[in-house]
Motif scaffolding. Structure first.
Motif, PDB file in Angstrom:
ATOM      1  N   TRP A  81     -39.669  -9.364 -11.171  1.00  0.00           N
ATOM      2  CA  TRP A  81     -38.971  -9.772  -9.950  1.00  0.00           C
ATOM      3  C   TRP A  81     -37.458  -9.780 -10.153  1.00  0.00           C
ATOM      4  CZ3 TRP A  81     -35.712 -13.906  -8.863  1.00  0.00           C
ATOM      5  CH2 TRP A  81     -35.443 -14.155  -7.510  1.00  0.00           C
ATOM      6  N   PHE A  82     -37.009 -10.112 -11.365  1.00  0.00           N
ATOM      7  CA  PHE A  82     -35.575 -10.179 -11.643  1.00  0.00           C
ATOM      8  C   PHE A  82     -34.919  -8.806 -11.684  1.00  0.00           C
ATOM      9  CE2 PHE A  82     -37.051 -14.284 -13.115  1.00  0.00           C
ATOM     10  CZ  PHE A  82     -36.037 -15.134 -12.711  1.00  0.00           C
ATOM     11  N   ASN A  84     -36.162  -6.343  -9.345  1.00  0.00           N
ATOM     12  CA  ASN A  84     -36.483  -5.709  -8.069  1.00  0.00           C
ATOM     13  C   ASN A  84     -35.214  -5.382  -7.280  1.00  0.00           C
ATOM     14  OD1 ASN A  84     -39.196  -5.933  -8.611  1.00  0.00           O
ATOM     15  ND2 ASN A  84     -39.520  -7.715  -7.296  1.00  0.00           N
ATOM     16  N   THR A  87     -34.109  -8.258  -5.005  1.00  0.00           N
ATOM     17  CA  THR A  87     -33.574  -9.370  -5.796  1.00  0.00           C
ATOM     18  C   THR A  87     -32.149  -9.086  -6.246  1.00  0.00           C
ATOM     19  OG1 THR A  87     -35.790  -9.885  -6.619  1.00  0.00           O
ATOM     20  CG2 THR A  87     -33.930 -10.785  -7.852  1.00  0.00           C
ATOM     21  N   PHE A  91     -28.533 -10.842  -5.405  1.00  0.00           N
ATOM     22  CA  PHE A  91     -27.659 -11.375  -6.453  1.00  0.00           C
ATOM     23  C   PHE A  91     -26.260 -10.785  -6.356  1.00  0.00           C
ATOM     24  CE2 PHE A  91     -31.266 -12.445  -9.701  1.00  0.00           C
ATOM     25  CZ  PHE A  91     -31.623 -13.529  -8.921  1.00  0.00           C
ATOM     26  N   SER A 154     -31.178  -3.581 -13.921  1.00  0.00           N
ATOM     27  CA  SER A 154     -31.019  -4.883 -14.575  1.00  0.00           C
ATOM     28  C   SER A 154     -29.995  -4.797 -15.701  1.00  0.00           C
ATOM     29  CB  SER A 154     -32.367  -5.385 -15.106  1.00  0.00           C
ATOM     30  OG  SER A 154     -32.938  -4.476 -16.019  1.00  0.00           O
TER      31      SER A 154
END
Length: 256
Positions: A81-82, A84, A87, A91, A154
């Motif tokens: 999820w961090f 996606n 997401t 952020f 990420s």
């Protein structure tokens, strides 16, 4: 022998190794980091195109990661999820707005530029190589597999957070936390994609390397633009200042 008597090539090299000057040592180290990451990416790509050996490597890697984390997809879904798209877009918006409110305009631009243009970069890479995803996915994923978009995005975003913490604060504890948490999240997000069997490990390795290369390259590009903008603005202010005006203290102006 004075600096002016040196050969132009020697002067160029000496300036690239000087600290605290535009396009000096920091620029040289960053450029070398981009080149190293690109070299790693090309090597992974070469291995992927070879075939059977990489297929066995990817299969073994998936088995080891899946066995280590157990058969429930809950942990993998939580970690992934961090990375996606939704997401990370959220952020980026929150961080950029916070930086704008704090009048850190160039820092906000760095965040938006790196992640925004990075989305175009990873999309282009996926379309270029068009590798199919693994079969028997734990969750359904669409699109091409190489490089991993989650690993790429990420790496860019959480790497940018590490950079900003180190640049905007001198608190040692904050820098240590950022230096540990940022890379750890990017690594775990990438491994979660292998665990969920929506990516091969080689996809993730390529995503980390491509993301690292783009992150540093984007910082270099924005630094060049910022340096030229500040120099031009300082020259404009110098021309417009009356002869008897007090000089402005060095370093005033828009926040970084």
């Amino acid at each position: 022998m004075s600096a002016g008597d040196l050969h132009p090539a020697i002067r160029f090299v000496r300036r690239r190794l000087q600290r605290g000057v535009p396009y000096g040592l920091a620029f040289t180290v960053a450029f070398a980091a981009v080149a190293l990451a690109v070299w790693g990416f090309v090597n992974v790509l070469d291995a992927v195109t070879e075939g059977d050996d990489v297929a066995r490597f990817d299969a073994v890697a998936h088995g080891l990661i899946y066995d280590a984390l157990g058969g429930s997809p809950g942990l993998g879904l939580t970690v992934t999820w961090f990375g996606n798209n939704a997401t990370l877009i959220g952020f980026v918006i929150v961080v950029a707005l916070a930086l704008v409110i704090a009048k850190r305009y160039w820092a906000a631009f760095r965040v938006v530029f790196a992640s925004g243009v990075g989305g175009l970069v990873i999309t282009g890479l996926k379309l270029l190589f068009a590798r199919q995803r693994p079969e028997a996915q734990v969750i359904e994923a669409t699109g091409y597999s190489f490089p991993s978009g989650h690993a790429f995005a990420s790496t860019v975003f959480y790497g940018m957070m590490v950079y900003l913490v180190w640049r905007l604060t001198e608190r040692r504890w904050a820098r240590v936390v950022a230096a540990v948490v940022g890379p750890l999240v990017a690594i775990l997000v990438g491994l979660s994609r292998v665990y969920l069997n929506v990516h091969f490990l080689t996809d993730v390795l390529a995503g980390w390397l491509a993301g690292s290369a783009w992150l540093v390259a984007s910082l270099l590009l924005v630094d060049v633009v910022e340096t030229r903008y500040r120099s031009r603005r300082e020259r404009t202010e110098e021309i417009g200042r009356p002869d008897d005006a007090d000089p402005q203290p060095h370093g005033t102006g828009a926040a970084t």
